[in-house]
Write a protein that holds these residues in place. Structure first.
Motif, PDB file in Angstrom:
ATOM      1  N   LYS A 538      26.950  61.915  81.562  1.00  0.00           N
ATOM      2  CA  LYS A 538      26.493  62.426  80.261  1.00  0.00           C
ATOM      3  C   LYS A 538      27.444  61.891  79.209  1.00  0.00           C
ATOM      4  CE  LYS A 538      24.459  65.611  77.464  1.00  0.00           C
ATOM      5  NZ  LYS A 538      23.021  65.726  77.170  1.00  0.00           N
ATOM      6  N   ASP A 539      26.890  61.522  78.046  1.00  0.00           N
ATOM      7  CA  ASP A 539      27.741  61.006  76.970  1.00  0.00           C
ATOM      8  C   ASP A 539      28.862  61.988  76.676  1.00  0.00           C
ATOM      9  OD1 ASP A 539      26.186  58.791  76.787  1.00  0.00           O
ATOM     10  OD2 ASP A 539      25.027  59.461  75.038  1.00  0.00           O
ATOM     11  N   GLY A 540      30.054  61.473  76.543  1.00  0.00           N
ATOM     12  CA  GLY A 540      31.212  62.313  76.251  1.00  0.00           C
ATOM     13  C   GLY A 540      31.906  62.839  77.487  1.00  0.00           C
ATOM     14  N   TYR A 541      31.382  62.517  78.686  1.00  0.00           N
ATOM     15  CA  TYR A 541      31.967  62.994  79.931  1.00  0.00           C
ATOM     16  C   TYR A 541      32.255  61.811  80.855  1.00  0.00           C
ATOM     17  CZ  TYR A 541      30.496  67.781  78.777  1.00  0.00           C
ATOM     18  OH  TYR A 541      30.331  68.994  78.183  1.00  0.00           O
ATOM     19  N   GLU A 542      33.208  62.020  81.735  1.00  0.00           N
ATOM     20  CA  GLU A 542      33.472  61.033  82.759  1.00  0.00           C
ATOM     21  C   GLU A 542      32.422  61.148  83.857  1.00  0.00           C
ATOM     22  OE1 GLU A 542      37.404  61.639  84.189  1.00  0.00           O
ATOM     23  OE2 GLU A 542      38.378  61.139  82.284  1.00  0.00           O
ATOM     24  N   ILE A 543      32.103  60.036  84.482  1.00  0.00           N
ATOM     25  CA  ILE A 543      31.147  60.034  85.581  1.00  0.00           C
ATOM     26  C   ILE A 543      31.745  60.794  86.772  1.00  0.00           C
ATOM     27  CG2 ILE A 543      29.948  58.577  87.263  1.00  0.00           C
ATOM     28  CD1 ILE A 543      29.731  56.441  85.123  1.00  0.00           C
ATOM     29  N   ALA A 544      30.904  61.597  87.444  1.00  0.00           N
ATOM     30  CA  ALA A 544      31.355  62.334  88.625  1.00  0.00           C
ATOM     31  C   ALA A 544      30.363  62.095  89.759  1.00  0.00           C
ATOM     32  CB  ALA A 544      31.472  63.824  88.322  1.00  0.00           C
ATOM     33  N   GLU A 545      30.876  62.176  90.976  1.00  0.00           N
ATOM     34  CA  GLU A 545      30.051  61.872  92.138  1.00  0.00           C
ATOM     35  C   GLU A 545      30.214  62.932  93.220  1.00  0.00           C
ATOM     36  OE1 GLU A 545      30.102  57.187  92.703  1.00  0.00           O
ATOM     37  OE2 GLU A 545      32.091  58.036  92.452  1.00  0.00           O
ATOM     38  N   LYS A 546      29.211  63.023  94.078  1.00  0.00           N
ATOM     39  CA  LYS A 546      29.268  63.915  95.230  1.00  0.00           C
ATOM     40  C   LYS A 546      28.426  63.322  96.342  1.00  0.00           C
ATOM     41  CE  LYS A 546      29.952  68.670  96.150  1.00  0.00           C
ATOM     42  NZ  LYS A 546      30.292  69.905  95.459  1.00  0.00           N
TER      43      LYS A 546
END
Length: 812
Positions: A538-546
């Motif tokens: 999401k714009d403004g956030y770091e990419i996260a994974e699971k």
């Protein structure tokens, strides 16, 4: 005429007296029944019937007589009386009780008929509606009817023996392992007075007994377990911690030596703890979740010593006795948690036993079974952010019969154990049996199969608030690794993009995208036997994974996966002090010029009265930082605000000095011919090799690193990645870790040569990029493996012409 009248009067008096005696006998029976004195109630009801064989048994007495036989486990007589009740009653529960008695008596085909009648009445007759705590109608009838048609496991090779040396002609049940033997519950009545009897069965109260193992595989004669544990009332079953120093046991609700009764005049069961003080059991305490109104019993302590399973009929359950769990946290037991509808039914789930491998064994008359209480297993599954019980399985024969089978325990090797049963051929009412698996076999419970529906929830890491409109990408990760690639615009350059590799990767490249709803959620149907990767952005956030795997499970189930996004920092804070290098003193009011080399934007700031300065530099950009002061000198440094350090504070002091006098070009640079390097170019460091399984830079490997250090000093804008690779021996995870250590060691060496850490990046690629393919490791020579154990550098940034003459022959 008078004679006839006299005879008639005498008959009336006789009938009245008989009627009065019958009424008194029934009243006594009712009182015994209401006080749980079922054995006594049976005698009194039968006595009232025998006094007048021609009298018709009233409906209330008939029902109570049938219930009493059922509750003391006499299914033959229970069948007899329920058969009369169901002929004239529309109440569903009597069909259930009749069917259960029929099944226990081996009449499963007829039992099936009444199980299904029970199901139809529950589902379609408004006077019989029966809902559980989840608002679901009781579906036991259909489930139990299906049990009559189920081909349950049968392993005749399992050796089952009655422990005749331990069992008595009374109740002997619920063994538990204790040091060099077993502790079990029995009402054999040693040193008991006739007045100390349990009215339910009209038998002595149950105590705990212990029997030790003998050298020949038998047991010593059982003796009372402890004078401080056994009381005048019920004790047992029990469970012990791993060392046998703490025990949890069932006991009647007592205040001192007196029974405590609930609002209905009944004394319920509670769980107590006790500690061994090297001489006797003491410090006896009741657990905090006990109740005066309901029974809490049958404790089973997990191997961790802080997880306790037990049975209770406390409010909020699914019906009858349910199994709950409580955890010992921060010096206290947590609020008990019901194991849920996967384990508990509208029937009774009792006598839990938690094995060291996490499998829960218990007895139930609410799941599909052979008859009476059956021994079942269930496994605890923890996948994603969801934990649940799944895969209830009936152990089948010879563990289960049409009678009651319960109190199961299994040794750590899963090759032998014990259980209780009132099956025909026993020595007493309930007996303890041993079992041993066939040679070379263990009691193996297959993992449940699960078909998943994944509910992915994306939230802000700090606020825990749901994020609407987040993009969630799902793909099959594959078993051999892979990657996800995205084109990301270069900051400040609208027409240039870079290919970003997301670690962990998707094996087959197929992906589905979706946006989260107002609750921050998105749902996916998953297939069994797959490895899935979920990426949220999401714009403004770091990419996260699971990651999530469905390899071992295949049945309908919804799993919840939580992904938390961290707000993306906008800059990296750089601060330090400006010094006069010659005199080592701070310089106030020094001019610091910061230039973003990607955009050309420039900013000028000044040091304070103590020479301090600070600046916030846009992430993922390269900067030139120049500090100067007239009559003192200047210095120029480069700083790469890499994504990895974005938002983190970085220190950089500026030591000003007079510009050095022009020097002759270094000799080593005269040896270099012009090459046209490009961003992304790889150069193998030919002379850097590692011994197998080691990450140490040897003296013979320093030559290439020294050359690289000289080049980086000559060209201060050069930013590189040191990449290390391993051979294919060892596991993938181990090789990734080893290669990262090797890359880190190369970076540390260059830093010791005076190269700024911000210009160096270390990355271990493990065995993923071999020079020599070694799919069949046995066909690769040691030279092949050594060629794969290499370090190389890749150019990430530069802004000037670089002359590299014959620096590394391997780039050809």
């Amino acid at each position: 005429m008078k004679h006839i009248q006299l005879v008639f009067l005498l008959l009336l008096i006789s009938c009245f007296a008989t009627s009065t005696l019958l009424a008194q006998s029934v009243a006594k029976a009712d009182k015994a029944y209401e006080g749980n004195g079922y054995a006594e109630a049976i005698d009194l009801y039968l006595a009232s019937i025998s006094k007048d064989k021609d009298a018709k048994v009233d409906r209330k007495s008939m029902i109570r007589l049938a219930n009493s036989y059922r509750l003391i486990g006499d299914y033959q007589n229970a069948e007899k009386w329920y058969s009369q009740i169901v002929e004239s009653s529309r109440k569903a529960k009597y069909r259930l009780f009749y069917a259960q008695a029929l099944q226990s008596n081996g009449k499963c085909e007829l039992a099936k008929k009444y199980f299904l009648e029970y199901h139809e009445l529950i589902m379609n007759d408004s006077t019989n509606l029966d809902f559980d705590v989840l608002g679901n109608l009781d579906g036991r009838g259909k489930t139990l009817a299906e049990g009559c048609e189920t081909d349950f496991p049968d392993n005749p090779q399992v050796e089952v023996k009655n422990l005749a040396s331990i069992n008595s002609d009374k109740l002997d049940m619920s063994p538990t392992y204790y040091k060099g033997g077993i502790v079990f519950a029995s009402n054999r009545g040693i040193d008991r007075l006739k007045s100390n009897t349990d009215s339910w069965l009209d038998e002595p109260f149950i105590d705990l007994f212990v029997a030790e193992n003998t050298d020949d595989g038998g047991f010593t004669t059982p003796v009372p377990f402890s004078r401080t544990i056994n009381s005048r009332f019920h004790e047992g079953p029990a469970s012990f911690d791993r060392l046998g120093n703490i025990m949890y046991f069932t006991r009647n609700n007592l205040n001192g030596s007196k029974r405590v009764k609930n609002s209905r005049g009944q004394t319920k069961l509670k769980i107590y703890s006790a500690e061994w003080d090297e001489e006797e059991w003491g410090n006896i305490k009741e657990l905090p979740f006990n109740s005066d109104q309901r029974s809490v019993c049958h404790p089973s302590l997990a191997v961790d010593g802080s997880t306790l399973y037990f049975s209770t009929d406390r409010p909020g359950g699914f019906g009858g006795m349910d199994i709950y769990v409580s955890y010992f946290r921060e010096g206290r037991w947590t609020k008990p948690k019901n194991l849920g509808p996967e384990v508990n039914t509208r029937g009774n789930e009792v006598f839990p036993f938690i094995h060291d491998d996490g499998t829960l064994y218990f007895s139930s008359n609410g799941h599909q079974g052979i008859g009476g209480l059956d021994i079942l297993s269930v496994q605890h599954v923890e996948l994603g952010d969801t934990a649940f019980w799944a895969g209830v399985k009936n152990l089948g024969r010879p563990f289960n019969t049409t009678q009651d089978d319960f109190g199961f325990i299994l040794d750590i090797r899963k090759k032998s154990g014990y259980f209780s049963s009132n099956r025909p051929g026993g020595k007493g009412s309930d007996d303890i049996y041993s079992f041993r698996m066939p040679p070379g076999q263990e009691l193996k419970i297959e993992a449940p199969r699960i078909n998943w529906v994944a509910k992915v929830q994306v939230s802000d890491r700090s606020t825990r608030q749901a994020i609407e409109g987040a993009k969630v990408t799902i793909s099959n990760c594959g078993t051999s690794g892979g990657f996800t690639a995205r084109l990301v615009p270069v900051e400040g350059k609208s027409d240039e993009f870079t290919l970003r590799i997301i670690k962990g990767g998707y094996g087959d490249g197929s992906a589905e995208n979706a946006l989260t709803d107002i609750a921050g959620e998105v749902r996916y149907d998953l297939e069994g036997g797959m490895d899935y990767c979920f990426t949220a952005e999401k714009d403004g956030y770091e990419i996260a994974e699971k990651k999530f795997s469905t390899h071992e499970y295949d049945t309908d189930r919804e799993v919840k996966l939580k992904i938390f996004l961290k707000e993306k920092p906008t800059c990296t804070e750089v601060s330090g002090t400006v010094y006069n290098k010659r005199y080592n003193s701070s310089i106030p009011d020094a001019t610091i010029t910061i230039v973003n080399k990607y955009t050309g934007e420039s900013e000028t700031i000044y040091s304070d009265d103590k020479g301090r300065y600070d600046a916030c530099l846009v992430c993922n950009a390269l900067f030139t930082i120049k500090g100067e002061k007239k009559e003192v000198g200047f210095i120029t440094k480069e700083f790469f605000a890499a994504e990895a350090i974005c938002g983190k504070k970085q220190g950089m002091d500026l030591l000003l000095e007079e510009p050095p006098k022009p020097k002759e070009e270094k000799k080593e640079m005269e040896e270099l011919s012009e090459v046209n390097p490009y961003i992304g170019q790889k150069v193998i460091l030919e002379n850097i090799f590692y011994e197998y399984n080691k990450a140490v830079i040897s003296p013979s490997s320093e030559k290439d690193l020294d050359k690289l250090a000289r080049i980086m000093k000559a060209y201060p804008s050069l930013v590189i990645e040191l990449a290390s690779h391993t051979d294919s021996r060892g596991s993938r995870g181990y090789n990734n870790n080893l290669s990262q250590k090797r890359a880190d060691e190369a970076v540390k060496y260059l830093m010791r040569q005076g190269i700024n850490r911000e210009r160096l990046s270390a990355k271990g690629y493990g065995e993923s990029e071999p020079v020599v393919e070694c799919r069949n490791k046995e066909n690769c020579s040691e030279e092949d493996h050594q060629a794969n154990r290499r370090t190389e550098f890749r150019i990430l940034r530069f802004d000037e012409s670089i002359d590299i003459k014959g620096l590394f022959e391997s780039q050809k």
